[in-house]
Design a protein around this motif. Structure first.
Motif, PDB file in Angstrom:
ATOM      1  N   LYS A  41     -17.865  -3.633  -2.367  1.00 25.44           N
ATOM      2  CA  LYS A  41     -18.607  -4.563  -0.989  1.00 25.44           C
ATOM      3  C   LYS A  41     -17.006  -5.446  -0.595  1.00 25.44           C
ATOM      4  CE  LYS A  41     -22.329  -6.665  -2.636  1.00 25.44           C
ATOM      5  NZ  LYS A  41     -23.676  -8.031  -3.282  1.00 25.44           N
ATOM      6  N   GLU A  42     -16.654  -5.144   1.011  1.00 24.05           N
ATOM      7  CA  GLU A  42     -14.922  -5.939   0.621  1.00 24.05           C
ATOM      8  C   GLU A  42     -16.023  -7.008   1.900  1.00 24.05           C
ATOM      9  OE1 GLU A  42     -12.388  -4.785   0.793  1.00 24.05           O
ATOM     10  OE2 GLU A  42     -13.020  -2.269  -0.141  1.00 24.05           O
ATOM     11  N   LEU A  43     -15.473  -7.958   1.593  1.00 28.04           N
ATOM     12  CA  LEU A  43     -15.575  -9.376   1.758  1.00 28.04           C
ATOM     13  C   LEU A  43     -14.877  -9.657   3.032  1.00 28.04           C
ATOM     14  CD1 LEU A  43     -18.468 -10.156  -0.889  1.00 28.04           C
ATOM     15  CD2 LEU A  43     -19.175  -8.872   1.326  1.00 28.04           C
ATOM     16  N   ASN A  44     -14.905  -9.873   3.824  1.00 29.61           N
ATOM     17  CA  ASN A  44     -13.225 -10.043   4.728  1.00 29.61           C
ATOM     18  C   ASN A  44     -13.876 -11.183   5.436  1.00 29.61           C
ATOM     19  OD1 ASN A  44     -11.835  -7.631   4.550  1.00 29.61           O
ATOM     20  ND2 ASN A  44     -13.356  -6.782   5.583  1.00 29.61           N
ATOM     21  N   PHE A  45     -15.118 -11.330   5.712  1.00 29.15           N
ATOM     22  CA  PHE A  45     -16.060 -12.874   6.528  1.00 29.15           C
ATOM     23  C   PHE A  45     -16.943 -13.277   5.356  1.00 29.15           C
ATOM     24  CE2 PHE A  45     -18.587 -14.544   9.786  1.00 29.15           C
ATOM     25  CZ  PHE A  45     -17.338 -15.331  10.297  1.00 29.15           C
ATOM     26  N   LYS A  46     -16.403 -14.251   5.065  1.00 24.07           N
ATOM     27  CA  LYS A  46     -17.324 -14.908   3.782  1.00 24.07           C
ATOM     28  C   LYS A  46     -17.106 -16.394   3.731  1.00 24.07           C
ATOM     29  CE  LYS A  46     -14.156 -13.913   0.353  1.00 24.07           C
ATOM     30  NZ  LYS A  46     -13.795 -14.810   0.257  1.00 24.07           N
ATOM     31  N   ARG A  47     -17.899 -17.344   3.105  1.00 24.48           N
ATOM     32  CA  ARG A  47     -17.320 -18.701   2.048  1.00 24.48           C
ATOM     33  C   ARG A  47     -16.914 -18.217   0.907  1.00 24.48           C
ATOM     34  NH1 ARG A  47     -23.441 -17.982   1.530  1.00 24.48           N
ATOM     35  NH2 ARG A  47     -24.503 -18.630   4.208  1.00 24.48           N
ATOM     36  N   ASN A 463     -23.609  -1.018   4.835  1.00 21.73           N
ATOM     37  CA  ASN A 463     -24.237  -1.681   5.775  1.00 21.73           C
ATOM     38  C   ASN A 463     -22.990  -2.461   6.569  1.00 21.73           C
ATOM     39  OD1 ASN A 463     -26.070  -1.864   3.442  1.00 21.73           O
ATOM     40  ND2 ASN A 463     -26.348  -4.214   4.246  1.00 21.73           N
ATOM     41  N   PHE A 464     -23.189  -3.267   7.180  1.00 23.24           N
ATOM     42  CA  PHE A 464     -21.742  -4.160   8.048  1.00 23.24           C
ATOM     43  C   PHE A 464     -22.314  -5.460   8.331  1.00 23.24           C
ATOM     44  CE2 PHE A 464     -22.150   0.833   8.804  1.00 23.24           C
ATOM     45  CZ  PHE A 464     -20.789   0.880   7.880  1.00 23.24           C
ATOM     46  N   LEU A 465     -21.465  -6.180   8.430  1.00 25.32           N
ATOM     47  CA  LEU A 465     -22.023  -7.779   8.790  1.00 25.32           C
ATOM     48  C   LEU A 465     -20.953  -8.112   9.266  1.00 25.32           C
ATOM     49  CD1 LEU A 465     -23.467 -10.028   8.265  1.00 25.32           C
ATOM     50  CD2 LEU A 465     -21.817 -10.911   6.744  1.00 25.32           C
ATOM     51  N   ASN A 466     -21.425  -8.207  10.864  1.00 26.61           N
ATOM     52  CA  ASN A 466     -20.406  -8.904  12.169  1.00 26.61           C
ATOM     53  C   ASN A 466     -20.573 -10.177  12.797  1.00 26.61           C
ATOM     54  OD1 ASN A 466     -21.190  -5.739  11.640  1.00 26.61           O
ATOM     55  ND2 ASN A 466     -18.983  -5.911  13.355  1.00 26.61           N
ATOM     56  N   ALA A 467     -20.078 -10.542  12.711  1.00 17.70           N
ATOM     57  CA  ALA A 467     -19.855 -11.994  13.325  1.00 17.70           C
ATOM     58  C   ALA A 467     -20.242 -12.143  14.564  1.00 17.70           C
ATOM     59  CB  ALA A 467     -18.698 -12.947  13.474  1.00 17.70           C
ATOM     60  N   ASN A 483     -17.685  -7.317   7.329  1.00 11.72           N
ATOM     61  CA  ASN A 483     -17.767  -7.105   5.944  1.00 11.72           C
ATOM     62  C   ASN A 483     -18.656  -5.514   6.090  1.00 11.72           C
ATOM     63  OD1 ASN A 483     -16.781  -9.831   5.686  1.00 11.72           O
ATOM     64  ND2 ASN A 483     -19.153 -10.107   5.322  1.00 11.72           N
ATOM     65  N   ASN A 484     -17.454  -4.848   4.523  1.00 14.62           N
ATOM     66  CA  ASN A 484     -18.037  -3.694   4.457  1.00 14.62           C
ATOM     67  C   ASN A 484     -19.192  -3.734   3.562  1.00 14.62           C
ATOM     68  OD1 ASN A 484     -17.082  -1.741   7.243  1.00 14.62           O
ATOM     69  ND2 ASN A 484     -15.403  -2.418   6.122  1.00 14.62           N
ATOM     70  N   TYR A 485     -19.877  -2.858   2.878  1.00 13.50           N
ATOM     71  CA  TYR A 485     -21.144  -2.423   1.723  1.00 13.50           C
ATOM     72  C   TYR A 485     -21.295  -1.192   1.759  1.00 13.50           C
ATOM     73  CZ  TYR A 485     -22.432  -7.413   2.747  1.00 13.50           C
ATOM     74  OH  TYR A 485     -21.445  -8.631   2.909  1.00 13.50           O
ATOM     75  N   PHE A 486     -20.943  -0.457   0.860  1.00 17.09           N
ATOM     76  CA  PHE A 486     -21.288   0.719   0.312  1.00 17.09           C
ATOM     77  C   PHE A 486     -21.972   1.083  -0.700  1.00 17.09           C
ATOM     78  CE2 PHE A 486     -20.656   4.859  -1.116  1.00 17.09           C
ATOM     79  CZ  PHE A 486     -21.070   5.885  -0.309  1.00 17.09           C
ATOM     80  N   SER A 487     -23.077   1.865  -0.576  1.00 18.80           N
ATOM     81  CA  SER A 487     -23.581   1.982  -2.344  1.00 18.80           C
ATOM     82  C   SER A 487     -23.945   3.860  -2.707  1.00 18.80           C
ATOM     83  CB  SER A 487     -24.388   0.819  -2.874  1.00 18.80           C
ATOM     84  OG  SER A 487     -25.621   1.084  -2.208  1.00 18.80           O
ATOM     85  N   THR A 488     -24.014   4.539  -3.712  1.00 23.62           N
ATOM     86  CA  THR A 488     -24.551   5.282  -4.118  1.00 23.62           C
ATOM     87  C   THR A 488     -25.379   5.910  -5.430  1.00 23.62           C
ATOM     88  OG1 THR A 488     -23.778   7.913  -3.682  1.00 23.62           O
ATOM     89  CG2 THR A 488     -22.486   6.699  -4.790  1.00 23.62           C
ATOM     90  N   GLY A 489     -25.806   6.274  -5.612  1.00 23.34           N
ATOM     91  CA  GLY A 489     -26.311   6.654  -6.850  1.00 23.34           C
ATOM     92  C   GLY A 489     -27.795   7.971  -7.205  1.00 23.34           C
TER      93      GLY A 489
END
Length: 494
Positions: A41-47, A463-467, A483-489
Motif C-alpha cells: 500500500k502506498e498511502l499518500n492521502f491518509k490520516r 485499488n485506487f483511492l482519490n479525493a 493512494n495505490n494498493y496492490f495485492s497478489t497471491g
C-alpha cells in the motif's frame, strides 16, 4: 453448497465462522483453502497515525470438515509479516487507516519511523446436533503478535489475545432459538527505549515520548519504559433462525462490554497486574443487531445482510478520579446481492450493493476537543466468470466505494501552549475525514482445475483511492495524492 465458489459468498463464510450454530443443518461440502499472499500500500492521502507505506506477506489456511452429518469442524490459521514506513505520533498496535480515532491511551512521539510486525492467529470451531432438537457450537481463538520500531524512540510491543464462545440452540421444525456467551483476555506489554537517552527530553520535541489520554489531552507518563495494557471482553448473544431447503433467515443480537486497564510502574520501577498500579481505565459498551437472509437456488443465489451497531467508550483517569474522554458511534450497514450460476463452478454474473451510515462523536473534556462526524459510504460491485480452455476459468471483478461526509464539526480550545498533537494530528485527520473520496478496485482470479477435485487460484487486485473535492483545505492543507494498493497471491482450494 460451495462456500468458496465466488467472492459473493465471502460474507456467508464470515457468518459461518462467527456463528457456526446457525449453519449446523446446512448442506455444506468439505472445503480447504491454503493461500500465500503479498500486499503493498502506498498511502499518500491518509490520516496521520498511519504509515506512508505498508507491505504485508501472509500465509493462511482455512476450512470446513464434516466429521459426520451431525458434527462439523471449522478453523483457520494466519501468519503475517508486515513492514511499515513513515509512521509518526503512534506507539500503539492500532492504526487509523480504517478507524477515525485511536483508543485514547497510548504513548507517542512526533518523529516518523519504520516498524516491523509479526502476527499469528489461530481459530477453531465446531457445531453439533446433539439431538433432533438440541444444537450446540463452540469457538476458541488465540492471537499473538510482536512489533518494534527501528529508530529512536524504539517501542517494543508484545501482544497476546485468547478467548472462547459457546452457544446452545433449540430447534422446532424449521425454527431455531439460540443463546450464548463469550469472553476473551488481551494482554499487551511494552516499553520505549532509546539508543541515545538524551533524545528523551522535552527540549527535543520530535523524539520526546509523551502519552495521549483522550483525544487532544497530552501528558507525561513515566511508565513509558515498562507498561502493560490488559483488556477483558465479555458478553452474550441471542438469535433466531428460520430455515428450509433453500432459504435461511437469521436474526442476531449481541452485547459486549470491554474494560481496558493501563498499568504503570511501582516505586521500584516494576510493572505487574496489581490494582494499585492502574493509571487509566477505558470502558466500551457495544450493542450489535444483525438480520441476514440467504437464498441458495438452482440457478440464482440472493443475499441480504443488515447490521446495526451502537458503541460508547469512556476513559477514566484513576489518579484524578474522573472521566476525561467519551466516544459514541452509531452505524447502520446494508449489503445485498444476486448471483446467477451454472451448477456450483461457474458464475454468469454477480452484483452487490450496500451502504454504511455512521454517526460519530469524540469528546476530550480536558483536551477541549469535540469532533462530530456523520458519513455515508455507498458500495457497488460486479463480477463474472469467463470460460477458458481445459475447464479453466477467469473471474473479473470491479467495485466502487463512494464516501461522503454528510455533517461535520470540529471544536478546539487550547488548554496548553503545547498544541503539537492538535495541530498535527487532530486537524489534518479531520480534514481527511470531511473530504469526499472514491475507492476503485479491480480484481482478477484465475482458476486452474487440478487432479482429485483440487483447484489452483492465482489472483491479483489493484485499488485506487482519490479525493473528489478540496474540503480538506478548510482545516488543513494536506497533500492530495492518489493512494495505490496492490495485492497478489496463489491459493490451493480443495
Amino acid at each position: 453448497m460451495h462456500i468458496h465458489q465466488n467472492i459473493f459468498h465471502e460474507s456467508v463464510y464470515d457468518q459461518l465462522s462467527q456463528n457456526p450454530i446457525f449453519f449446523t443443518n446446512w448442506n455444506i461440502k468439505d472445503f480447504t483453502q491454503t493461500q500465500l499472499a503479498f500486499q503493498k500500500k502506498e498511502l499518500n492521502f491518509k490520516r496521520v497515525q498511519t504509515a506512508n507505506q505498508i507491505t504485508d506477506f501472509t500465509f493462511s489456511t482455512k476450512g470446513i470438515y464434516n466429521v459426520k452429518p451431525k458434527l462439523r469442524l471449522l478453523g483457520n490459521v494466519d501468519f503475517t509479516k508486515a513492514y511499515e514506513k513513515g509512521l509518526g505520533y503512534n506507539f500503539s498496535t492500532e492504526r487509523t487507516e480504517n478507524q477515525n480515532v485511536l483508543s485514547p491511551n497510548y504513548f507517542f512521539a512526533p518523529k516518523k519511523g519504520d516498524w516491523e510486525h509479526q502476527h499469528y492467529f489461530l481459530q477453531g470451531g465446531a457445531s453439533y446436533a446433539a439431538t433432533s432438537n438440541w444444537l450446540m457450537s463452540g469457538i476458541a481463538f488465540y492471537k499473538n503478535s510482536r512489533s518494534f520500531r527501528s529508530i529512536d524512540p524504539r517501542p517494543q510491543i508484545a501482544l497476546s489475545d485468547y478467548g472462547a464462545e459457546i452457544t446452545l440452540g433449540y430447534k422446532i421444525k424449521k425454527h431455531t432459538l439460540t443463546a450464548g456467551t463469550f469472553a476473551n483476555i488481551e494482554n499487551e506489554t511494552g516499553s520505549v527505549i532509546y539508543v541515545d537517552d538524551t533524545q528523551n527530553a522535552p527540549v527535543y520535541t520530535e523524539t520526546f515520548t509523551q502519552f495521549s489520554s483522550g483525544y487532544g489531552r497530552v501528558v507525561f507518563n513515566n511508565s513509558y519504559n515498562n507498561y502493560i495494557f490488559r483488556t477483558f471482553n465479555r458478553g452474550f448473544k441471542t438469535g433466531y433462525q428460520f430455515q428450509n431447503k433453500q432459504t435461511t433467515l437469521n436474526a442476531l443480537y449481541s452485547y459486549r462490554k470491554a474494560m481496558e486497564d493501563m498499568y504503570g510502574k511501582d516505586a521500584n520501577g516494576n510493572t505487574y497486574l496489581e490494582d494499585d498500579l492502574i493509571r487509566f481505565k477505558y470502558r466500551i459498551v457495544e450493542h450489535q443487531s444483525q438480520l441476514s437472509y440467504f437464498f441458495d437456488g438452482l440457478s440464482h443465489d440472493y443475499k441480504l445482510v443488515l447490521n446495526y451497531n451502537k458503541q460508547q467508550g469512556d476513559n477514566f483517569s484513576v489518579a484524578e478520579n474522573g472521566q476525561n474522554y467519551r466516544m459514541t458511534a452509531d452505524k447502520i450497514q446494508l449489503l445485498t446481492g444476486i448471483l446467477k450460476k451454472e451448477g456450483n463452478q461457474f458464475t454468469n454474473y454477480a452484483f452487490e450493493f450496500g451502504f454504511n451510515y455512521q454517526q460519530q462523536q469524540f469528546i476530550d473534556l480536558l483536551g477541549s476537543t469535540n469532533k462530530k462526524l456523520n458519513t455515508l459510504d455507498i458500495f457497488i460491485s460486479a463480477n463474472k466468470d469467463f470460460k477458458l480452455k481445459k475447464q479453466q476459468l477467469l473471474n473479473l471483478a470491479f467495485s466502487f466505494n463512494y464516501y461522503q461526509a454528510l455533517d461535520e464539526s470540529l471544536s478546539l480550545v487550547a488548554t496548553t501552549t503545547n498544541t503539537s498533537f492538535t495541530d498535527n494530528v487532530v486537524r489534518p485527520d479531520h480534514a481527511f475525514d470531511v473530504t469526499s473520496k472514491l475507492n476503485s478496485k479491480i480484481a482478477l482470479n484465475y482458476f486452474i482445475p487440478l487432479q482429485n477435485s483440487k483447484t489452483l487460484r492465482i489472483f491479483a487486485t489493484s485499488n485506487f483511492l482519490n479525493a473528489l473535492d478540496n474540503k480538506y483545505q478548510k482545516y488543513f492543507p494536506i497533500e492530495n495524492k492518489m493512494n495505490n494498493y496492490f495485492s497478489t497471491g496463489i491459493a490451493l482450494v480443495y
